[in-house]
Write an enzyme that holds these catalytic residues in place. Structure first.
Site, mmCIF file in Angstrom:
data_model
loop_
_atom_site.group_PDB
_atom_site.id
_atom_site.type_symbol
_atom_site.label_atom_id
_atom_site.label_comp_id
_atom_site.label_asym_id
_atom_site.label_seq_id
_atom_site.Cartn_x
_atom_site.Cartn_y
_atom_site.Cartn_z
ATOM 1 N N LYS A 279 -1.550 1.302 -6.769
ATOM 2 C CA LYS A 279 -2.553 1.170 -7.819
ATOM 3 C C LYS A 279 -3.712 2.144 -7.631
ATOM 4 O O LYS A 279 -3.911 2.700 -6.551
ATOM 5 C CB LYS A 279 -3.021 -0.279 -7.924
ATOM 6 C CG LYS A 279 -1.916 -1.177 -8.473
ATOM 7 C CD LYS A 279 -2.356 -2.559 -8.834
ATOM 8 C CE LYS A 279 -1.193 -3.305 -9.526
ATOM 9 N NZ LYS A 279 -1.545 -4.694 -9.857
ATOM 10 N N ARG A 314 4.605 -7.666 -4.028
ATOM 11 C CA ARG A 314 5.276 -6.914 -5.096
ATOM 12 C C ARG A 314 5.085 -5.425 -4.824
ATOM 13 O O ARG A 314 3.952 -4.924 -4.848
ATOM 14 C CB ARG A 314 4.687 -7.307 -6.450
ATOM 15 C CG ARG A 314 5.398 -6.691 -7.646
ATOM 16 C CD ARG A 314 4.805 -7.219 -8.961
ATOM 17 N NE ARG A 314 5.508 -6.702 -10.116
ATOM 18 C CZ ARG A 314 5.222 -5.561 -10.730
ATOM 19 N NH1 ARG A 314 4.210 -4.812 -10.290
ATOM 20 N NH2 ARG A 314 5.921 -5.158 -11.775
#
Length: 337
Positions: A279, A314
């Site tokens: 991210k 994840r």
């Protein structure tokens, strides 16, 4: 309202009276007490209210056939043309099925299949198109002998229903029922587990100056409300996982606050999913503009989540995270399994 955040520890020198955290690999003997408008304070774990002590310590039930007594890896399979990291690579069904098989071989215990990008600025995908992208891939993986848990990453009830019929194990709702309220009914009718994630706004708007009174407590309250909503729809708490939604309507500081305080969410009595892989904040702090080159930073933050008791990670980089996790467990908690 009073909130209780256990201070997770992993040292093998565990004092008498320390309590297990969610029945897992960590323990705690102190708790941070949080109240809005008040300074945090510490109390001994022994001084917890009985109901909160029970919720913080109780082993989490198996989720989609996986025990939650150790960290589990969820591999990300984006069947999309526009995901922020790997958009387009696995849009073709054959490529997606192959990637699912590769991730399972690398150690993914869950394969999370999504047909709609939720990156900042992403456009909505029509329901029919999202089903066409995801359900055939799930069916092909099952027909090919993959028995790994499969989650459908969607905001839409019809997409979830098609995926569950094709062989998905559970639903990963990045909107926690705020986009499509029928999703909870679909999940309950199928008696499937669900992961509920916090997001502020939609992909089109969520990074436009997100604001919170107290991001840690605000996200906790939101997830508590959504867990209760799921229970009211007929989904038992032991079939619910929660995700604080790192990067979904959060600034860099919001993300860091949530990760540092992640153990607060054990108070919901649910397993916790942490999704930080590649991210933007990892690239900002780590100095890497290219998402695909953020594996080292992604692994570092994933391990920080494990140190807070996150049961599911994840990730894009399954093998790299698996290797790091094996070393973390052997060095930190003496677990060679």
């Amino acid at each position: 309202m009073i909130y209780y955040r256990p201070i997770p520890m992993s040292d093998t020198a565990r004092p008498a009276g320390a309590l297990p955290l969610a029945g897992g690999w960590l323990w705690f003997d102190r708790v941070e007490v949080l109240e809005r408008g008040q300074s945090p304070r510490l109390i001994a774990a022994a001084d917890l209210p009985t109901d909160m002590r029970d919720r913080l310590t109780a082993p989490r039930a198996d989720f989609a056939g996986l025990s939650m007594d150790r960290p589990r890896l969820m591999g990300i399979l984006n069947v999309t043309p526009d995901s922020f990291s790997d958009g387009g690579r696995f849009l073709a069904p054959e490529a997606a099925v192959h990637q699912g098989q590769v991730m399972a071989g690398a150690g993914a215990e869950i394969i999370d299949i999504g047909g709609e990008s939720t990156r900042p600025g992403a456009a909505e995908v029509p329901v029919v198109e999202e089903i066409q992208r995801t359900a055939p891939v799930i069916a092909a993986l099952r027909e090919g002998g993959i028995d790994t848990a499969i989650s459908i990453d969607t905001r839409k009830g019809a997409v979830a229903e098609a995926a569950l019929k094709a062989g998905a194990s559970f639903v990963n709702d990045v909107s926690a029922f705020t986009w499509d309220t029928t999703l909870k009914d679909v999940t309950a009718a199928a008696q499937a587990p669900i992961c509920l994630m916090h997001a502020q706004g939609t992909p089109q708007t969520m990074q436009h100056d997100p604001q919170y009174e107290d991001v840690l407590l605000d996200v906790y309250d939101f997830l508590a409300e959504k867990v209760a909503e799921a229970e009211a729809a007929g989904i038992p708490r032991h079939c619910i996982m929660v995700d604080p939604g790192i990067g979904f309507g959060k600034t860099l500081d919001h993300n860091l606050t949530l990760i540092r305080g992640l153990s607060l969410f054990h108070g919901l009595g649910c397993a916790i999913l942490l999704g930080v892989s590649r991210k933007k904040f990892i690239g900002t702090i780590g100095g890497e503009a290219e998402a695909a080159r953020r594996a080292p930073g992604s692994v570092a933050v994933a391990l920080a989540g494990v140190a807070q008791g996150a049961q599911v990670l994840r990730v894009h980089d399954v093998w790299e995270t698996r290797q790091a996790l094996a070393l973390w467990r052997s060095v930190t908690v003496g677990d060679l399994a």
